[in-house]
Design an enzyme around this catalytic site. Structure first.
Site, PDB file in Angstrom:
ATOM      1  N   ASP A 289       0.869  -1.183   0.000  1.00 51.61           N
ATOM      2  CA  ASP A 289       0.000   0.000   0.000  1.00 51.61           C
ATOM      3  C   ASP A 289       0.900   1.226   0.000  1.00 51.61           C
ATOM      4  O   ASP A 289       2.097   1.142   0.317  1.00 51.61           O
ATOM      5  CB  ASP A 289      -0.922   0.002   1.231  1.00 51.61           C
ATOM      6  CG  ASP A 289      -1.900   1.170   1.258  1.00 51.61           C
ATOM      7  OD1 ASP A 289      -2.340   1.616   0.168  1.00 51.61           O
ATOM      8  OD2 ASP A 289      -2.222   1.660   2.354  1.00 51.61           O
ATOM      9  N   HIS A 290       0.347   2.357  -0.365  1.00 48.32           N
ATOM     10  CA  HIS A 290       1.067   3.628  -0.285  1.00 48.32           C
ATOM     11  C   HIS A 290       0.727   4.311   1.036  1.00 48.32           C
ATOM     12  O   HIS A 290      -0.438   4.634   1.278  1.00 48.32           O
ATOM     13  CB  HIS A 290       0.656   4.545  -1.445  1.00 48.32           C
ATOM     14  CG  HIS A 290       1.047   4.023  -2.785  1.00 48.32           C
ATOM     15  ND1 HIS A 290       0.239   4.159  -3.903  1.00 48.32           N
ATOM     16  CD2 HIS A 290       2.164   3.371  -3.201  1.00 48.32           C
ATOM     17  CE1 HIS A 290       0.850   3.617  -4.943  1.00 48.32           C
ATOM     18  NE2 HIS A 290       2.011   3.131  -4.546  1.00 48.32           N
ATOM     19  N   TYR A 466      -5.081   4.317   0.353  1.00 49.50           N
ATOM     20  CA  TYR A 466      -6.258   3.643  -0.229  1.00 49.50           C
ATOM     21  C   TYR A 466      -5.874   2.809  -1.456  1.00 49.50           C
ATOM     22  O   TYR A 466      -6.685   2.625  -2.362  1.00 49.50           O
ATOM     23  CB  TYR A 466      -7.351   4.653  -0.626  1.00 49.50           C
ATOM     24  CG  TYR A 466      -7.690   5.669   0.430  1.00 49.50           C
ATOM     25  CD1 TYR A 466      -8.526   5.351   1.499  1.00 49.50           C
ATOM     26  CD2 TYR A 466      -7.195   6.957   0.367  1.00 49.50           C
ATOM     27  CE1 TYR A 466      -8.855   6.290   2.470  1.00 49.50           C
ATOM     28  CE2 TYR A 466      -7.505   7.908   1.334  1.00 49.50           C
ATOM     29  CZ  TYR A 466      -8.334   7.568   2.374  1.00 49.50           C
ATOM     30  OH  TYR A 466      -8.645   8.508   3.335  1.00 49.50           O
ATOM     31  N   HIS A 467      -4.646   2.268  -1.469  1.00 45.89           N
ATOM     32  CA  HIS A 467      -4.154   1.582  -2.666  1.00 45.89           C
ATOM     33  C   HIS A 467      -3.641   0.171  -2.369  1.00 45.89           C
ATOM     34  O   HIS A 467      -2.569  -0.206  -2.844  1.00 45.89           O
ATOM     35  CB  HIS A 467      -3.023   2.398  -3.295  1.00 45.89           C
ATOM     36  CG  HIS A 467      -3.410   3.767  -3.732  1.00 45.89           C
ATOM     37  ND1 HIS A 467      -2.495   4.799  -3.903  1.00 45.89           N
ATOM     38  CD2 HIS A 467      -4.620   4.291  -4.048  1.00 45.89           C
ATOM     39  CE1 HIS A 467      -3.121   5.893  -4.294  1.00 45.89           C
ATOM     40  NE2 HIS A 467      -4.411   5.610  -4.388  1.00 45.89           N
ATOM     41  N   PRO A 468      -4.362  -0.680  -1.640  1.00 50.02           N
ATOM     42  CA  PRO A 468      -3.848  -2.014  -1.346  1.00 50.02           C
ATOM     43  C   PRO A 468      -3.832  -2.908  -2.587  1.00 50.02           C
ATOM     44  O   PRO A 468      -4.776  -2.930  -3.369  1.00 50.02           O
ATOM     45  CB  PRO A 468      -4.818  -2.545  -0.295  1.00 50.02           C
ATOM     46  CG  PRO A 468      -6.102  -1.835  -0.572  1.00 50.02           C
ATOM     47  CD  PRO A 468      -5.691  -0.458  -1.012  1.00 50.02           C
TER      48      PRO A 468
END
Length: 530
Positions: A289-290, A466-468
Site C-alpha cells: 500500500d502507499h 487507499y491503494h492495497p
C-alpha cells in the site's frame, strides 16, 4: 433440482468486476452472473465528486476494515476503507487517474510476467480511457482535466521554484514533475466502472446482476471450481459455473475468499479446520500500500475551500454546480501534485505529491473536521515500498473481517523515503509564491524538526493511500498465486482479476491499473473460450 448455472460467475462488482461483466457479456454468447455484496450506487453521495470524503468512510458503502495495531504505526487501528457498493472502490475513491510509471510494468515482465510490460499494457490503458473530444469506441472511463484554481497555480509555481519541471500529463510512462492531475469525473459526476461499464450493459439478457450477495465460498470438484455459495438476505444460494469463476473482490476480499474456500497457506487452513483444496502459500501475502503523510498550512489572501463553506460561498458553489457542473462540488481528492525522488540516488520518482485547498483532520468517528481558518494541505505518498504485509482470515465466518497486517515502515529505506519525502514537501512550501501566503504550519507544526520527531509524527499520523494490492500476486515464483493469464495455480476454472494480482505496487493511484488489468484479462478469458 440443480443449481442455476452461468458460463461465468464474477465475484465482486468493483473496479475490475464491472469491466469484466461488460466485456464477457458483450458478444451475447456467454451467460454472466455478477455478484456484489454491497448496495446500489445511486446515492448522490456516491455520484457528487466532493462527497468522496463522506462516502469513503460511510457504513452504507464501505466494508469498514481497520488494519491491525502495529508498533510501526503507533499501535493504531488505522481505518482501511474499501468499497462495498456497486462499482466497488471506484465508487468511493478520490477519482484521480494515474496509470503508473512505465518501469512498474517492465519490472513485472522482468519478474517473469511476460506480456505485462509497458508496451503490453498500454493498449489496454488506452482502451479503458475516453478523453474529452475523443471519438472512443466501446465502454471506457471518462477522463477529464481538473478545474484550475488560484491556490493550485501558486503551489505549482513553488514546485517549479523548487526544481520540479511542469508536466501536463503524468500518464505517458514518465512522471517526474508537477502539474494538474487527470480525473475520472465528467459533467460534474463520478465516472466509476459502474457508471462507465456496468450501466451500459445492464439490459443485456445474458447478464444478471445481484447486489447484497455475499459470496461465502467457491465450490470445487477436486481442484476445479464449479460454482459459488452465496448468502443473500440471510438465505443461502448456490450457482454453478459452466466455464469459470472469476474472483474480482479486491486485495482484501479476494485472498479472504480463496482461504475460506480451501486455497491458501496450508498452516492457516489447518488452523481453522478448512479442508485444503490446494495449498498456495502466497495467498494473502505480499500486501503493498502507499503510506501517506500530510502537512497543513494556514493560507492568506487566496481563496480556499474554507471560504466556499461559508453560507454565501455555499450558495455560489451550489449555483455553479447546478448551472455549470463545476466548482467545489465537482472537485476530486486533489487538484495538483507531482512526482519526485526522495533521494538523488533513486533512479525514478518514489514520492507522489498532492496539494488541495483545504486542511483538517478526521475525528474518532472518521468524520472530517475542517480547520477553523483558511488552510491548505500537502500530502506525500511513498510509492515504492519494500515493506509487505498480509491479509489472513481470523475464522471460518465469511462475514468476519480478515486480519490486515500492513507492516508499514518495516525497512530502513521505507522510513528514510517517508522522512526525506516529508522534508522536501516542507521545502516546497518554503518557496515563493506559496510561501508568501502560507506562513503558519498547522500540522505537524514548526516544533517538529529532528528526524526522530518527524518519523514519530509519521508513525502517529500517517494514513493509508487507499491503494492495497498484491495479495494474490501474479508470477512464476513459489509465492505466486496466479499465472500470467491470471489463472489460480493448481486449480482449474478459477481466476483472480483485480488489484490483488499486481506483483508489486504501481507508482500512482491504483484504480487505473486495476481497470487495465480487467480489460486485458477479458481478452484472455474470451480467447480461452473460443
Amino acid at each position: 433440482m440443480g443449481a442455476v448455472a452461468f458460463d461465468y460467475i464474477i465475484v465482486g462488482a468493483g473496479s475490475a468486476g464491472c469491466v469484466l461483466a461488460n466485456r464477457l457479456s458483450a458478444n451475447g454468447k456467454h451467460s454472466v452472473l455478477l455478484l456484489e455484496a454491497g448496495r446500489n450506487d445511486r446515492s448522490l453521495l456516491v455520484q457528487i465528486p466532493v462527497c468522496w470524503t463522506q462516502v469513503a468512510y460511510h457504513d452504507d458503502f464501505n466494508w469498514g476494515y481497520a488494519a491491525e495495531a502495529e508498533a510501526s504505526t503507533a499501535n493504531r487501528r488505522m481505518a482501511w476503507p474499501r468499497g462495498k457498493v456497486i462499482g466497488g472502490s471506484s465508487s468511493i475513491n478520490g477519482m484521480i487517474h494515474v496509470r503508473g510509471h512505465r518501469d512498474d510494468f517492465n519490472a513485472w515482465r522482468d519478474a517473469g510476467c511476460e506480456g505485462w510490460d509497458w508496451d503490453g499494457v498500454l493498449p489496454y490503458f488506452e482502451r479503458s480511457e475516453c478523453h474529452a473530444g475523443e471519438n472512443h469506441a466501446g465502454p471506457a472511463l471518462n477522463i477529464r482535466d481538473i478545474e484550475h484554481s488560484e491556490a493550485g497555480d501558486l503551489f505549482l509555481a513553488s514546485c517549479k521554484a523548487y526544481g520540479l519541471a511542469a508536466l501536463d500529463d503524468f500518464n505517458q510512462g514518465e512522471q517526474e514533475g508537477a502539474g494538474y492531475y487527470k480525473c475520472a469525473i465528467a459533467n460534474g459526476r463520478r465516472q466509476s466502472t459502474s457508471v462507465c461499464y456496468l450501466k451500459p450493459a445492464q439490459k443485456r439478457a445474458n447478464l444478471e446482476m445481484l447486489s447484497g450477495a455475499l459470496c461465502e465460498r467457491i465450490i470445487f470438484a477436486g481442484t476445479r471450481a464449479t460454482g459459488v455459495r452465496v448468502n443473500r438476505g440471510g438465505e443461502q444460494f448456490t450457482y454453478g459455473a459452466n466455464c469459470e469463476v472469476i474472483i474480482a473482490a479486491g486485495a482484501v476480499n479476494s485472498p479472504q475468499l480463496l482461504q475460506l474456500s480451501g486455497v491458501g497457506p496450508l498452516d492457516l487452513l489447518q488452523r481453522h479446520g478448512i479442508a485444503p483444496v490446494h495449498a498456495l502459500q502466497g495467498v494473502g501475502r505480499n500486501l503493498k500500500d502507499h503510506l501517506g503523510t500530510m502537512v497543513g498550512y494556514q493560507i492568506e489572501a487566496v481563496p480556499a475551500i474554507y471560504h466556499d463553506m461559508k453560507p454565501l460561498g455555499l450558495v455560489k458553489q451550489l449555483y455553479r454546480y447546478m448551472r455549470h457542473r463545476s466548482g467545489l462540488l465537482s472537485m476530486p481528492a486533489t487538484q495538483v501534485g507531482g512526482f519526485y525522488r526522495s533521494s538523488d540516488s533513486r533512479q525514478r520518482p518514489d514520492i507522489q505529491l498532492y496539494f488541495l485547498p483545504v486542511s483538517g483532520a478526521r475525528d474518532e468517528n472518521n468524520q472530517n473536521q475542517i480547520d477553523k481558518d483558511p488552510s491548505v494541505t500537502g500530502m506525500i505518498l511513498h510509492l515504492l515500498p519494500e515493506s509487505a504485509g498480509t491479509v489472513m482470515i481470523k475464522s471460518v465466518k465469511p462475514d468476519e473481517a480478515p486480519a490486515i497486517n500492513t507492516n508499514y515502515l518495516a525497512t530502513e529505506y521505507d522510513r528514510d523515503a517517508q522522512l526525506q519525502g516529508f522534508k522536501k514537501l516542507r521545502e516546497i512550501f518554503r518557496q515563493k509564491p506559496i510561501a508568501d501566503h502560507c506562513k503558519v504550519e498547522l500540522r505537524p507544526g514548526k516544533h517538529i524538526q529532528s528526524d526522530d520527531e518527524i518519523l514519530d509524527f509519521v508513525r502517529c499520523e500517517a494514513t493509508t493511500g487507499y491503494h492495497p494490492v498484491g495479495t494474490c500476486k501474479m508470477g512464476v515464483d513459489d509465492q505466486a498465486v496466479v499465472d500470467t493469464a491470471l489463472r489460480v495455480r493448481g486449480c482449474q476454472g478459477l481466476r483472480v482479476v483485480d488489484a490483488s494480482i499486481m506483483p508489486d505496487i504501481v507508482a500512482g493511484n491504483t484504480n487505473a491499473a486495476t481497470v487495465m488489468i480487467a480489460e486485458k484479462a477479458s481478452d484472455m478469458i474470451l480467447a480461452d473460450a473460443r
